[in-house]
Design an enzyme around this catalytic site. Structure first.
Site, short mmCIF file in Angstrom:
data_model
loop_
_atom_site.label_atom_id
_atom_site.label_comp_id
_atom_site.label_asym_id
_atom_site.label_seq_id
_atom_site.Cartn_x
_atom_site.Cartn_y
_atom_site.Cartn_z
N ASN A 134 47.26 54.26 75.68
CA ASN A 134 46.26 54.85 76.59
C ASN A 134 46.83 55.22 77.96
OD1 ASN A 134 46.31 52.03 77.08
ND2 ASN A 134 44.40 52.21 78.20
N GLY A 210 47.48 45.76 74.75
CA GLY A 210 46.85 46.39 73.59
C GLY A 210 45.53 45.72 73.30
N SER A 211 45.12 45.79 72.04
CA SER A 211 43.79 45.28 71.68
C SER A 211 43.80 43.75 71.62
CB SER A 211 43.40 45.85 70.32
OG SER A 211 44.34 45.46 69.36
N THR A 212 42.63 43.18 71.77
CA THR A 212 42.51 41.72 71.74
C THR A 212 42.92 41.18 70.37
OG1 THR A 212 40.85 41.73 73.49
CG2 THR A 212 40.88 39.81 72.04
N GLU A 232 47.76 41.65 78.11
CA GLU A 232 46.81 42.52 78.81
C GLU A 232 45.97 43.18 77.72
OE1 GLU A 232 46.43 42.46 81.89
OE2 GLU A 232 48.34 42.06 82.87
N CYS A 264 41.27 50.43 79.89
CA CYS A 264 40.84 49.04 79.70
C CYS A 264 39.92 48.58 80.83
CB CYS A 264 42.05 48.14 79.59
SG CYS A 264 43.19 48.36 80.95
N GLU A 433 50.25 40.73 85.86
CA GLU A 433 51.35 41.66 86.13
C GLU A 433 51.20 42.17 87.55
OE1 GLU A 433 50.55 44.35 82.62
OE2 GLU A 433 52.73 44.10 82.44
P1 NAD Z 1 46.96 48.03 69.60
O1 NAD Z 1 46.74 46.57 69.75
O2 NAD Z 1 46.58 48.67 68.33
O3 NAD Z 1 48.52 48.40 69.80
C1 NAD Z 1 49.21 48.08 70.98
C2 NAD Z 1 50.69 48.03 70.68
O4 NAD Z 1 50.94 46.93 69.82
C3 NAD Z 1 51.26 49.26 69.97
O5 NAD Z 1 52.55 49.52 70.48
C4 NAD Z 1 51.35 48.80 68.51
O6 NAD Z 1 52.31 49.48 67.77
C5 NAD Z 1 51.71 47.34 68.70
N1 NAD Z 1 51.37 46.48 67.56
C6 NAD Z 1 50.40 46.66 66.63
N2 NAD Z 1 50.40 45.63 65.77
C7 NAD Z 1 51.38 44.78 66.15
C8 NAD Z 1 51.86 43.54 65.66
N3 NAD Z 1 51.33 42.97 64.61
N4 NAD Z 1 52.86 42.93 66.32
C9 NAD Z 1 53.42 43.48 67.43
N5 NAD Z 1 53.00 44.69 67.94
C10 NAD Z 1 52.00 45.31 67.31
O7 NAD Z 1 46.25 48.71 70.86
P2 NAD Z 1 46.07 50.25 71.16
O8 NAD Z 1 45.00 50.76 70.28
O9 NAD Z 1 47.40 50.94 71.18
O10 NAD Z 1 45.56 50.22 72.69
C11 NAD Z 1 44.25 50.13 73.04
C12 NAD Z 1 43.91 48.72 73.50
O11 NAD Z 1 44.75 48.35 74.60
C13 NAD Z 1 42.50 48.59 74.04
O12 NAD Z 1 41.92 47.44 73.52
C14 NAD Z 1 42.70 48.46 75.54
O13 NAD Z 1 41.67 47.80 76.22
C15 NAD Z 1 43.98 47.72 75.60
N6 NAD Z 1 44.59 47.90 76.93
C16 NAD Z 1 44.60 46.83 77.81
C17 NAD Z 1 45.14 46.98 79.08
C18 NAD Z 1 45.18 45.85 80.06
O14 NAD Z 1 45.99 45.94 80.97
N7 NAD Z 1 44.38 44.81 79.91
C19 NAD Z 1 45.68 48.21 79.44
C20 NAD Z 1 45.64 49.26 78.54
C21 NAD Z 1 45.10 49.08 77.27
#
Ligand code: NAD
Length: 457
Positions: A134, A210-212, A232, A264, A433
């Site tokens: 994102n 990434g996602s929760t 995060e 996010c 961070e």
């Molecule tokens: P995602 O969890 O699908 O993927 C994030 C990353 O993790 C990608 O690089 C993916 O390839 C990797 N990944 C996936 N499965 C994995 C595994 N089993 N082991 C290790 N790595 C793995 O998230 P997304 O859809 O790319 O991003 C959107 C999410 O990110 C939303 O939930 C958003 O709120 C969150 N986000 C949080 C912040 C924050 O700072 N809190 C900032 C930006 C986005």
């Protein structure tokens, strides 16, 4: 069937292929970590001032390629060009901030009977950074640059859909003179390259954004190796608008539409005091209708597409066609378009009010008084961000203290700056961070006691 050894990067505004890049295997991750370990020993041995000089040169190189990076972000992520320029600038500015930190990574001297103690902030070694799609550039930078400044090597795995700006940043680091293998970028799939990085015994820390649900898995895997992890994760942030607020500023639709809502920190639960609820609804209806959605490369565009068809399908699933809602407009395909939307008939315990949608969709909910506002604001498993709007300073302070979130803003929607700490409460994450402690998060503190008694006779 997509090729597991290759990533296809699509322009989300046109669905045209921008590039294909090889996807790293678990063996590739291992090779990168071995190289990183070797490079890190030399990098950490430099004086902080010398690392700072190289990071400043890296910042200058990013600055010289700002427009190129921004245009790449527009093509691979569909971000509006204005936002993309800000993102490239954010990466540059964080390099400069982190460079300053490298010069001031000082230990302490603590007296003790018979001698004194000195403390050292030792770099961890190799840090693994896993980024989402994102905000590809800023999030790659937030995880990587303070770690580099503290004397670590970084292996960064960008998201499958957005590897290009991260790859370019790694190229610019080399052009600027950073030693080879200190900052490596490995595009790849989460379940292969991502997992391999998390499980690697020589990766000393993981920074995951990434996602929760994925974050939970990453944390479980790190626990097996007692590996530190920064998470995060998702958000469902409240925008608490009291009747005495500046309603136009409080209800700025870009508080939940920025980056097409794929933010996010998006304030996607718009909580408005009952006495001004109808006024707020009317204002939002007009504001959504006025949003310019279209070609993200056009300077006049305010909102671009969603990242992918998968994300578009997900967002659609929260907004049935007959749902009571305020709606703007969006282009037809090709491209992954969804109109700015505010759901007006949602209950606080409904799916759209509780789950992170990650699209240009907010819910509008009324509250009665301050206690009701705080209860609703906290009625979520997340705790990343939020806003409080009121002219009553006492109330602004009470509410911002009572809301369980890491990054709040009063009479503003802005709460993320590279010089202030950033992170979530509850299921929005773990650790912080950025800010003044950004570098020490990538170090272990070592204490050495030095006796002044002399050798025993
Ligand atoms: P995602 O969890 O699908 O993927 C994030 C990353 O993790 C990608 O690089 C993916 O390839 C990797 N990944 C996936 N499965 C994995 C595994 N089993 N082991 C290790 N790595 C793995 O998230 P997304 O859809 O790319 O991003 C959107 C999410 O990110 C939303 O939930 C958003 O709120 C969150 N986000 C949080 C912040 C924050 O700072 N809190 C900032 C930006 C986005």
């Amino acid at each position: 069937m997509s090729d597991p050894h290759e990533l296809t990067v699509l322009n989300p505004a046109t669905e045209e292929t921008v590039a294909t890049v090889p996807a790293a295997s678990a063996e590739d991750v291992d090779t990168a970590v071995v190289r990183a370990l070797r490079a890190q020993a030399r990098w950490a041995a430099l004086a902080g001032a010398d690392r700072a000089r190289l990071l400043r040169r890296f910042a200058d190189t990013v600055d010289a390629h700002l427009e190129e990076l921004a245009q790449l972000e527009v093509r691979e992520a569909g971000h509006t060009v204005g936002n993309a320029r800000w993102e490239a600038g954010n990466a540059r500015d964080l390099l400069l901030y982190a460079a300053g930190g490298a010069e001031r990574l000082l230990g302490a001297q603590i007296p003790a009977p018979g001698g004194f103690n000195v403390t050292f902030h030792e770099p961890l070694g190799v840090v693994g950074v896993i980024a989402p799609w994102n905000f590809p550039m800023p999030i790659a930078a937030w995880g990587s640059f303070p770690a580099l400044a503290a004397g670590n090597a970084v292996v960064l795995k960008p998201a499958e859909t957005t590897p290009l700006t991260a790859l370019r940043l790694a190229g610019l680091a080399l052009e600027a003179g950073l030693p080879e293998h200190v900052f490596q970028v490995l595009p790849g799939h989460g379940h292969t390259a991502g997992r391999a990085l998390v499980d690697h015994p020589d990766v000393a820390k993981i920074v995951f954004t990434g996602s929760t649900s994925t974050g939970r898995e990453v944390m479980e895997r790190c626990a097996r190796l007692v590996k530190p992890v920064t998470l995060e994760l998702g958000g469902k942030s409240p925008n608490v608008v009291f009747a005495d607020a500046d309603l136009e500023a409080a209800l700025d639709p870009f508080s939940f539409l920025d980056n097409s809502g794929q933010d996010c920190c998006a304030r996607t639960r718009v909580l408005v005091q009952e006495s001004v609820f109808e006024e707020a609804r009317a204002f939002l209806a007009e504001a959504l209708a006025a949003v310019v959605v279209g070609d993200p490369a056009d300077d006049k565009t305010q909102m671009g597409p969603l990242i992918s068809r998968q994300q578009l399908d997900r967002v659609r699933s929260y907004v049935p066609e007959d749902a009571p809602a305020l709606r703007g407009t969006a282009p037809e395909g090709p491209g992954f378009w969804f109109p700015p939307t505010v759901l007006t008939g949602e209950r606080p315990d409904g799916r759209a009010a509780r789950e992170e949608i990650f699209g240009p969709v907010a819910v509008l909910l009324p509250f009665a008084d301050e206690a009701d506002a705080v209860r609703l604001a906290n009625d979520t498993p997340y705790g990343l961000s939020g806003s409080v709007w009121t002219r009553d300073l006492g109330r602004a302070l009470r509410v911002s203290r009572a809301v369980g979130a890491g990054n709040l803003s009063v009479n503003s929607h802005s709460s993320v700056r590279y010089w202030t700490p950033f992170g979530g409460f509850k299921q929005s994450g773990l650790g912080r961070e950025l800010g003044p402690d950004a570098l020490t998060a990538f170090t272990e503190t070592k204490n050495v006691f030095i006796s002044t008694e002399g050798p025993a006779q």
